[in-house]
Scaffold this motif. Structure first.
Motif, mmCIF file in Angstrom:
data_model
loop_
_atom_site.group_PDB
_atom_site.id
_atom_site.type_symbol
_atom_site.label_atom_id
_atom_site.label_comp_id
_atom_site.label_asym_id
_atom_site.label_seq_id
_atom_site.Cartn_x
_atom_site.Cartn_y
_atom_site.Cartn_z
ATOM 1 N N PHE B 16 60.652 50.071 64.535
ATOM 2 C CA PHE B 16 61.179 50.360 65.867
ATOM 3 C C PHE B 16 62.660 50.710 65.788
ATOM 4 C CE2 PHE B 16 63.594 48.869 69.537
ATOM 5 C CZ PHE B 16 63.143 49.792 70.451
ATOM 6 N N SER B 17 63.426 49.890 65.045
ATOM 7 C CA SER B 17 64.869 50.153 64.922
ATOM 8 C C SER B 17 65.118 51.556 64.385
ATOM 9 C CB SER B 17 65.517 49.132 63.983
ATOM 10 O OG SER B 17 65.324 47.825 64.473
ATOM 11 N N VAL C 4 67.533 38.135 60.382
ATOM 12 C CA VAL C 4 67.694 38.532 61.777
ATOM 13 C C VAL C 4 67.551 37.365 62.735
ATOM 14 C CG1 VAL C 4 66.501 39.730 63.639
ATOM 15 C CG2 VAL C 4 67.171 40.955 61.589
ATOM 16 N N VAL C 5 66.562 36.523 62.497
ATOM 17 C CA VAL C 5 66.282 35.443 63.437
ATOM 18 C C VAL C 5 67.501 34.556 63.616
ATOM 19 C CG1 VAL C 5 64.868 33.410 63.877
ATOM 20 C CG2 VAL C 5 63.828 35.489 62.992
ATOM 21 N N HIS C 6 68.212 34.298 62.550
ATOM 22 C CA HIS C 6 69.401 33.464 62.663
ATOM 23 C C HIS C 6 70.557 34.238 63.285
ATOM 24 C CE1 HIS C 6 66.900 31.041 60.189
ATOM 25 N NE2 HIS C 6 66.831 32.011 59.290
ATOM 26 N N MET C 7 70.534 35.548 63.078
ATOM 27 C CA MET C 7 71.622 36.392 63.568
ATOM 28 C C MET C 7 71.694 36.436 65.080
ATOM 29 S SD MET C 7 73.618 37.635 61.491
ATOM 30 C CE MET C 7 73.618 36.697 59.968
ATOM 31 N N LEU C 95 71.726 43.043 65.292
ATOM 32 C CA LEU C 95 70.632 42.346 64.613
ATOM 33 C C LEU C 95 70.606 42.603 63.105
ATOM 34 C CD1 LEU C 95 67.761 42.850 67.221
ATOM 35 C CD2 LEU C 95 69.170 40.822 66.881
ATOM 36 N N THR C 96 71.414 43.562 62.623
ATOM 37 C CA THR C 96 71.465 43.795 61.178
ATOM 38 C C THR C 96 72.401 42.812 60.487
ATOM 39 O OG1 THR C 96 73.292 45.380 61.268
ATOM 40 C CG2 THR C 96 71.073 46.288 61.463
ATOM 41 N N GLY C 97 73.078 41.969 61.260
ATOM 42 C CA GLY C 97 73.954 40.964 60.670
ATOM 43 C C GLY C 97 75.228 41.518 60.058
ATOM 44 N N PRO C 98 75.990 42.301 60.815
ATOM 45 C CA PRO C 98 77.271 42.815 60.290
ATOM 46 C C PRO C 98 78.336 41.715 60.274
ATOM 47 C CG PRO C 98 77.047 43.416 62.583
ATOM 48 C CD PRO C 98 75.781 42.689 62.220
ATOM 49 N N ASP C 99 79.439 41.956 59.557
ATOM 50 C CA ASP C 99 80.594 41.056 59.640
ATOM 51 C C ASP C 99 81.072 40.967 61.079
ATOM 52 O OD1 ASP C 99 80.659 40.699 56.947
ATOM 53 O OD2 ASP C 99 82.173 42.258 56.579
ATOM 54 N N LEU C 100 81.527 39.789 61.475
ATOM 55 C CA LEU C 100 82.029 39.644 62.838
ATOM 56 C C LEU C 100 83.205 40.579 63.102
ATOM 57 C CD1 LEU C 100 82.030 38.202 65.573
ATOM 58 C CD2 LEU C 100 83.480 36.436 64.593
ATOM 59 N N MET C 144 77.612 52.738 63.989
ATOM 60 C CA MET C 144 76.654 51.637 64.098
ATOM 61 C C MET C 144 75.244 52.119 63.771
ATOM 62 S SD MET C 144 77.976 49.387 67.376
ATOM 63 C CE MET C 144 77.434 50.629 68.541
ATOM 64 N N ALA C 145 74.904 53.334 64.211
ATOM 65 C CA ALA C 145 73.577 53.892 63.918
ATOM 66 C C ALA C 145 73.403 54.059 62.411
ATOM 67 C CB ALA C 145 73.411 55.245 64.622
ATOM 68 N N TYR C 146 74.463 54.442 61.724
ATOM 69 C CA TYR C 146 74.416 54.594 60.271
ATOM 70 C C TYR C 146 74.055 53.269 59.599
ATOM 71 C CZ TYR C 146 75.939 55.472 55.497
ATOM 72 O OH TYR C 146 75.985 55.574 54.127
ATOM 73 N N ARG C 147 74.694 52.187 60.073
ATOM 74 C CA ARG C 147 74.372 50.884 59.499
ATOM 75 C C ARG C 147 72.927 50.470 59.793
ATOM 76 N NH1 ARG C 147 76.366 45.827 57.297
ATOM 77 N NH2 ARG C 147 74.845 44.301 57.967
ATOM 78 N N VAL C 148 72.468 50.721 61.017
ATOM 79 C CA VAL C 148 71.080 50.380 61.359
ATOM 80 C C VAL C 148 70.126 51.125 60.428
ATOM 81 C CG1 VAL C 148 69.268 50.530 63.123
ATOM 82 C CG2 VAL C 148 71.585 49.849 63.775
ATOM 83 N N LEU C 149 70.380 52.433 60.257
ATOM 84 C CA LEU C 149 69.442 53.242 59.461
ATOM 85 C C LEU C 149 69.502 52.879 57.975
ATOM 86 C CD1 LEU C 149 69.621 56.780 61.112
ATOM 87 C CD2 LEU C 149 67.846 55.035 61.336
ATOM 88 N N THR C 150 70.687 52.535 57.471
ATOM 89 C CA THR C 150 70.766 52.182 56.049
ATOM 90 C C THR C 150 70.266 50.756 55.797
ATOM 91 O OG1 THR C 150 73.102 51.641 56.421
ATOM 92 C CG2 THR C 150 72.630 53.771 55.414
ATOM 93 N N THR C 151 70.296 49.893 56.817
ATOM 94 C CA THR C 151 69.842 48.512 56.634
ATOM 95 C C THR C 151 68.349 48.363 56.900
ATOM 96 O OG1 THR C 151 71.979 47.868 57.565
ATOM 97 C CG2 THR C 151 70.368 46.106 57.220
ATOM 98 N N ALA C 152 67.858 49.067 57.916
ATOM 99 C CA ALA C 152 66.501 48.778 58.405
ATOM 100 C C ALA C 152 65.556 49.956 58.251
ATOM 101 C CB ALA C 152 66.579 48.370 59.874
ATOM 102 N N LEU C 153 65.925 50.959 57.473
ATOM 103 C CA LEU C 153 65.098 52.180 57.424
ATOM 104 C C LEU C 153 63.651 51.861 57.071
ATOM 105 C CD1 LEU C 153 65.526 55.255 57.838
ATOM 106 C CD2 LEU C 153 65.464 55.459 55.354
#
Lengths: 155, 155, 155
Positions: B16-17, C4-7, C95-100, C144-153
């Motif tokens: 989904f993401s 993710v669940v903890h994030m 939800l990808t858990g980036p640095d704060l 941010m989209a770049y991080r989502v796609l590289t983390t969760a592809l």
């Protein structure tokens, strides 16, 4: 937001899912309604949408602006401007772990107000009926935003 | 929705993401495409956007409506009206824990249909190609909404 | 996306909730601002919105297009086109858990750029100030989209 993880599996989250889906479906139906008005009134925005068979000149005349079509489109636009903020703020609100009764009150008020808004806009009924329906939706969303900001504030 | 917490960490949620991000990026690109048409056709909506250097009269003439610019804008608007419901309903759908294959089918059909919709709208190709592309997206979203409502109904 | 669940229970998610709510509230205020311009300039889109008491002819004349009202509406539309992608991509990004610190940088840049965009659009200030404000928001969302796609592809 300490107990968020458990909250996502809760009745509040299920209620949010239900009401958000219902109001999004209502919003989506404005698209087919616009098409219906365009086809019955023969008013189009694109040349390729005009019915085949007519002369090029006849078809060109159908590219025009019609008050009824514009009314549906304004109603749809108002949904975009109000329903989407509700869905975003409502999701975050559901994750703050509110009381079920308080959450249901917010969701029902918002969704009810948007159905009323659409009926009032399409009839149309005299003002201030539409203004009031719109206001109820705004206040409901603001109230949920207030809870999100007071529970989860982190700047 | 009992196993939602585990679901968020699943392949369905990653899928989904991925698809949601791709189709949102596609939608965002309509903005720069509008700017491109405005700049190349010298058609603007605001006085401050017209190129410096021209006389005030020349610049005022550039504040007009152009069929190509309006076409991109309608395409963008159609994305807003369809992609956002997909993202909202799709998120809730992903949390209901569907089969991966079923979820992928929905996500791929929707995202594919929107890319086709944009190409068809911009060319433009004759109808009913655009109507069909739009319909596939609607049906996909309705199908996901059906699962959300049958899985999580809480009124 | 393993953790993710903890994030979702983290400071990143609280920061996202805060900034998303603030920028959605800003967007929602464009609605009342449009109403304010319509009422003070006596420019309406629907017959039933025109003030009672005037003759039918006077009221009909108030159904027109006004440059100031259109400006607010374009600003509102630009918010819809940019804020909603930020909210969707930002949620997945959180939800990808980036640095704060990295997450806060993205959220602050985006929200700041949209406040500046609104002020610049409403004044209006000369270009390229509005183009730059818009661009900062776009780049932040793309990042941010770049991080989502590289983390969760997961295609």
């Amino acid at each position: 937001m300490a107990e968020v993880v458990h909250m996502i599996d809760s009745e509040v989250f299920m209620a949010f899912s239900t009401y958000a889906t219902i109001v999004i479906l209502k919003m989506m139906l404005m698209g087919p309604m616009t098409s219906y008005f365009r086809l019955t009134r023969k008013v189009f925005a694109n040349m390729e949408d005009t019915p085949l068979g007519g002369s090029a000149e006849d078809r060109k005349k159908m590219i025009r602006v019609d008050p009824d079509v514009e009314r549906v489109r304004r109603c749809h636009q108002n949904d975009l401007e109000n329903v989407i903020p509700f869905v975003v703020v409502g999701l975050l609100y559901a994750l703050t772990g509110p009381d079920l009764s308080s959450a249901l009150l917010h969701f029902r008020l918002f969704v009810g107000s948007r159905f009323i808004h659409t009926v009032v806009y399409m009839m149309p009924l005299p003002q201030p009926s539409r203004a009031l329906a719109w206001m109820v939706g705004m206040v409901t969303t603001f109230s949920m935003a207030y809870r999100v900001l007071t529970t989860a504030l982190f700047l």
